[in-house]
Motif scaffolding. Sequence first.
Motif, PDB file in Angstrom:
ATOM      1  N   VAL A   1       0.855  -1.190   0.000  1.00  0.00           N
ATOM      2  CA  VAL A   1       0.000   0.000   0.000  1.00  0.00           C
ATOM      3  C   VAL A   1       0.889   1.237   0.000  1.00  0.00           C
ATOM      4  N   ASP A   2       1.842   1.275   0.922  1.00  0.00           N
ATOM      5  CA  ASP A   2       2.632   2.495   1.045  1.00  0.00           C
ATOM      6  C   ASP A   2       4.109   2.230   1.282  1.00  0.00           C
ATOM      7  N   SER A   3       4.561   1.020   1.046  1.00  0.00           N
ATOM      8  CA  SER A   3       5.963   0.636   1.200  1.00  0.00           C
ATOM      9  C   SER A   3       6.392   0.589   2.657  1.00  0.00           C
ATOM     10  N   ASP A   4       5.495   0.900   3.568  1.00  0.00           N
ATOM     11  CA  ASP A   4       5.872   0.897   4.977  1.00  0.00           C
ATOM     12  C   ASP A   4       5.550  -0.451   5.621  1.00  0.00           C
ATOM     13  N   THR A   5       6.532  -0.987   6.328  1.00  0.00           N
ATOM     14  CA  THR A   5       6.432  -2.315   6.910  1.00  0.00           C
ATOM     15  C   THR A   5       6.178  -2.201   8.396  1.00  0.00           C
ATOM     16  N   SER A   6       5.115  -2.825   8.862  1.00  0.00           N
ATOM     17  CA  SER A   6       4.764  -2.745  10.276  1.00  0.00           C
ATOM     18  C   SER A   6       5.730  -3.551  11.127  1.00  0.00           C
ATOM     19  N   THR A   7       5.831  -3.175  12.391  1.00  0.00           N
ATOM     20  CA  THR A   7       6.642  -3.932  13.356  1.00  0.00           C
ATOM     21  C   THR A   7       5.891  -5.156  13.841  1.00  0.00           C
ATOM     22  N   SER A   8       4.647  -5.336  13.429  1.00  0.00           N
ATOM     23  CA  SER A   8       3.763  -6.331  14.027  1.00  0.00           C
ATOM     24  C   SER A   8       3.243  -7.375  13.057  1.00  0.00           C
ATOM     25  N   ASP A   9       3.599  -7.270  11.779  1.00  0.00           N
ATOM     26  CA  ASP A   9       3.014  -8.144  10.763  1.00  0.00           C
ATOM     27  C   ASP A   9       3.129  -9.612  11.151  1.00  0.00           C
ATOM     28  N   THR A  10       2.000 -10.282  11.122  1.00  0.00           N
ATOM     29  CA  THR A  10       1.927 -11.668  11.578  1.00  0.00           C
ATOM     30  C   THR A  10       0.928 -12.432  10.731  1.00  0.00           C
ATOM     31  N   LEU A  11       1.361 -13.560  10.209  1.00  0.00           N
ATOM     32  CA  LEU A  11       0.451 -14.477   9.515  1.00  0.00           C
ATOM     33  C   LEU A  11       0.612 -15.838  10.168  1.00  0.00           C
ATOM     34  N   LEU A  12      -0.482 -16.367  10.722  1.00  0.00           N
ATOM     35  CA  LEU A  12      -0.431 -17.680  11.360  1.00  0.00           C
ATOM     36  C   LEU A  12      -1.388 -18.623  10.647  1.00  0.00           C
ATOM     37  N   LEU A  13      -0.944 -19.854  10.460  1.00  0.00           N
ATOM     38  CA  LEU A  13      -1.775 -20.889   9.835  1.00  0.00           C
ATOM     39  C   LEU A  13      -1.928 -22.035  10.832  1.00  0.00           C
ATOM     40  N   PHE A  14      -3.165 -22.291  11.194  1.00  0.00           N
ATOM     41  CA  PHE A  14      -3.450 -23.337  12.176  1.00  0.00           C
ATOM     42  C   PHE A  14      -4.132 -24.523  11.482  1.00  0.00           C
ATOM     43  N   ALA A  15      -3.726 -25.750  11.829  1.00  0.00           N
ATOM     44  CA  ALA A  15      -4.395 -26.944  11.309  1.00  0.00           C
ATOM     45  C   ALA A  15      -4.983 -27.715  12.492  1.00  0.00           C
ATOM     46  N   THR A  16      -6.313 -27.743  12.559  1.00  0.00           N
ATOM     47  CA  THR A  16      -6.944 -28.418  13.706  1.00  0.00           C
ATOM     48  C   THR A  16      -6.852 -29.937  13.582  1.00  0.00           C
ATOM     49  N   GLY A  17      -6.768 -30.418  12.350  1.00  0.00           N
ATOM     50  CA  GLY A  17      -6.681 -31.867  12.144  1.00  0.00           C
ATOM     51  C   GLY A  17      -8.005 -32.596  12.292  1.00  0.00           C
ATOM     52  N   ALA A  18      -9.092 -31.842  12.524  1.00  0.00           N
ATOM     53  CA  ALA A  18     -10.385 -32.477  12.811  1.00  0.00           C
ATOM     54  C   ALA A  18     -10.902 -33.329  11.653  1.00  0.00           C
ATOM     55  N   ALA A  19     -10.418 -33.071  10.433  1.00  0.00           N
ATOM     56  CA  ALA A  19     -10.890 -33.861   9.283  1.00  0.00           C
ATOM     57  C   ALA A  19     -10.420 -35.311   9.347  1.00  0.00           C
ATOM     58  N   LYS A  20      -9.503 -35.578  10.265  1.00  0.00           N
ATOM     59  CA  LYS A  20      -9.030 -36.966  10.449  1.00  0.00           C
ATOM     60  C   LYS A  20     -10.210 -37.872  10.830  1.00  0.00           C
ATOM     61  N   LYS A  21     -11.124 -37.312  11.621  1.00  0.00           N
ATOM     62  CA  LYS A  21     -12.308 -38.068  12.047  1.00  0.00           C
ATOM     63  C   LYS A  21     -13.141 -38.508  10.834  1.00  0.00           C
ATOM     64  N   ARG A  22     -13.062 -37.699   9.775  1.00  0.00           N
ATOM     65  CA  ARG A  22     -13.819 -38.025   8.557  1.00  0.00           C
ATOM     66  C   ARG A  22     -12.968 -38.812   7.559  1.00  0.00           C
ATOM     67  N   GLY A  23     -11.786 -39.243   8.016  1.00  0.00           N
ATOM     68  CA  GLY A  23     -10.965 -40.126   7.182  1.00  0.00           C
ATOM     69  C   GLY A  23      -9.813 -39.472   6.458  1.00  0.00           C
ATOM     70  N   ALA A  24      -9.588 -38.170   6.683  1.00  0.00           N
ATOM     71  CA  ALA A  24      -8.466 -37.488   6.013  1.00  0.00           C
ATOM     72  C   ALA A  24      -7.160 -38.056   6.555  1.00  0.00           C
ATOM     73  N   PRO A  25      -6.222 -38.355   5.665  1.00  0.00           N
ATOM     74  CA  PRO A  25      -4.939 -38.907   6.127  1.00  0.00           C
ATOM     75  C   PRO A  25      -4.084 -37.841   6.801  1.00  0.00           C
ATOM     76  N   LYS A  26      -3.326 -38.247   7.788  1.00  0.00           N
ATOM     77  CA  LYS A  26      -2.406 -37.322   8.450  1.00  0.00           C
ATOM     78  C   LYS A  26      -1.217 -37.102   7.521  1.00  0.00           C
ATOM     79  N   ILE A  27      -0.930 -35.842   7.239  1.00  0.00           N
ATOM     80  CA  ILE A  27       0.158 -35.531   6.310  1.00  0.00           C
ATOM     81  C   ILE A  27       1.376 -35.050   7.094  1.00  0.00           C
ATOM     82  N   GLU A  28       2.522 -35.648   6.810  1.00  0.00           N
ATOM     83  CA  GLU A  28       3.735 -35.308   7.559  1.00  0.00           C
ATOM     84  C   GLU A  28       4.666 -34.388   6.779  1.00  0.00           C
ATOM     85  N   LYS A  29       4.637 -34.522   5.429  1.00  0.00           N
ATOM     86  CA  LYS A  29       5.622 -33.769   4.644  1.00  0.00           C
ATOM     87  C   LYS A  29       4.959 -32.845   3.616  1.00  0.00           C
TER      88      LYS A  29
END
Lengths: 415, 415
Positions: free
Chosen positions: B230-258
Amino acid sequence: MAHDAPLSPLAPAATPDIPPLDGVRFAAGAAGVRYAGRTDVMLAILDEGATVAGVFTKSKCPSAPVDWCRARLKGGKAKALLVNSGNANAFTGKLGADAVKLSAKIAAAATGASDRQIFIASTGVIGEPLDARKFDGVLEKLAKQARPDAWLNAAKAIMTTDTFPKLATRKATIGGVEVTISGMAKGAGMIAPDMATMLSFVFTDAPIAAAALQTMLSKAVQGSFNAITVDSDTSTSDTLLLFATGAAKKRGAPKIEKASDRRLAQFKRALDDVLLDLAHQVVKDGEGARKFVEVTVTGAETAKAAKRIALSIANSPLVKTAIAGEDANWGRIVMAVGKSGERAERDKLAIWFGGVRVANKGQRDPAYDEQDVSQIMKRQEIVINVDLGIGAGAATVWTCDLTKEYVAINGDYRS
Amino acid sequence: MAHDAPLSPLAPAATPDIPPLDGVRFAAGAAGVRYAGRTDVMLAILDEGATVAGVFTKSKCPSAPVDWCRARLKGGKAKALLVNSGNANAFTGKLGADAVKLSAKIAAAATGASDRQIFIASTGVIGEPLDARKFDGVLEKLAKQARPDAWLNAAKAIMTTDTFPKLATRKATIGGVEVTISGMAKGAGMIAPDMATMLSFVFTDAPIAAAALQTMLSKAVQGSFNAITVDSDTSTSDTLLLFATGAAKKRGAPKIEKASDRRLAQFKRALDDVLLDLAHQVVKDGEGARKFVEVTVTGAETAKAAKRIALSIANSPLVKTAIAGEDANWGRIVMAVGKSGERAERDKLAIWFGGVRVANKGQRDPAYDEQDVSQIMKRQEIVINVDLGIGAGAATVWTCDLTKEYVAINGDYRS
């Protein structure tokens, strides 16, 4: 389009009066390049034997006149300088190179010189072919009219969005003989290192060899034209030329061959002063500027790191809009230090506005009184100091604030 | 101060409806951090076994919450996410670190977790101490109220100068089982690589190990959050987090390691899509933005050179003000290419606005009709293409125009 913005509030109270400088004469005229009702071409004629040095934009897409001057500089000799405003003759391909050649030919004929001793600079719109035939006839008249006292007319003819002409002069002695350095500049936007000036032409009557002139000029720009920024945008046309007429030799000034000559000590300081004066005037005419801002960074790892951090602060839109809003928003200074990429330690950082310390050792200075700083931010000249506390590197740069007027001026420049 | 700017004209016609995602619940409340009359704290509670990956600001002066999250990421496990708006808890020294610790302790007690599995992000003013005691009592209530369908409330609680909440969702299959990726973001100014987002939180029910998640996330940000400005200015706080609950395992989704697991092909595309969707929304809410601008550079020496040139164009105040003024000022594009420092040959450069070629081989395209381009510049989405004609490097970045409103918003943010 002649831009009709009101006079910058940061303009000097008076335009300095530049006395004649022995060995150079000026004339300004209207060639109808783009503007109506104003001068748009300037011719400076140098006496036989003048030397020249130059510094140019670092843009990878320089204008045709920049290409021309770079090539001509190798000869080290100059007979005339032709400058037009209204059209930058940049990104004009082969047509652009042809236009420069034709301009040089017309100027050479008008001044009785070889076209290899003609220096050329153009400023204005990019990408539109420049019709150099417009100079035909005009330059002959200018050559006849040229006078040693036409500095102000010359400085006015090279203006684009500038709201005031920019002139400066200093004196020095070389070997006991007084010499003068006088110059002009134009530039108000698209100002960033390296080169900041857009265009600046500086003249001295001191007799100095071209190589020595070049060494001094390349050094002197570092703390002046390469230490200012209006909007971080670098023009394709930025040109700074320094001409030495050598006329002071008649009054007994010694001919100087080397930049290391000790007799140049005073001259070097005077040259620094002229360049810094002109560079500051460019910032003070920054498009839409209402405040002049000095940023000094100390305690950095190196001088280079200090300058990079200082420029990161001076170029940050968030810092510049905060200053426009008279807000001592030192959090944005921290942001700009952090984004510079240079080493900084949050817990050693200290920040001052106008001498009042607002942050120290990684947090808000508990002693800092918002009222005091609020008064300081109302001033027209704002001084920001940042100490990183990790080394001895220091640098100072100058910029202006970012206002709605900047957006207005640049949002309809061509329309 | 809750910023009361009008809705961005670039806002999506409708806020997407995010369905519940198995394994995560949200609640939003008002802790009175800074704003009155709005929510300012968001709690996300993850089911046991969730994994996490993260990407953060490259600022050398990061906020206390960024320091905290970086350290917590090593465990790879997450139980809760606490986010507040109004105060960034940045440049707050030891007080800041203490505030994060106390916040984590309160969140851990409220959610029955170890404080090492609490992730924290803060956004807002820099340099003012955050009183974490304000979360006491509030988080307990939020933990009880947390619901799988409270996505919109959560996205609203993390807004600062945003004019609309930012949400996106996509589906993919892993081993034949459908999984979902949904996320939210906030950020409107101080947006530049790397990281552009200010804050973004993305969740999936897919069962993926933390290391694989991290590899995918680090790659996926390059073409999305690290390709916007937007303005070339970089915040001191920028944060992107990705969470995987894994709940789809109950529906048969395989656990992925790699991350190299071939079953992730569709998931990776969906993740790219969610991140790009959110990143574009951040640009479309750029402070004062009225136009969304895509800049694609091709024919550069390398992909890295192409990205640097594209960002030089996207960050140029003169390019951005020209776009605000609906002016197809391709001379300023040339200027920005030239100042990038990357190799370019004037005589091979071509430039298009909205598919119309305006410059070719070092000069204005003779076939270009100013009227056509003038119509294109009136659009809300502007596409700029630049071909350097010297190599195979290509990159696309996104930005917005620079308007008087940007200056107004940032000139009085704290006042």
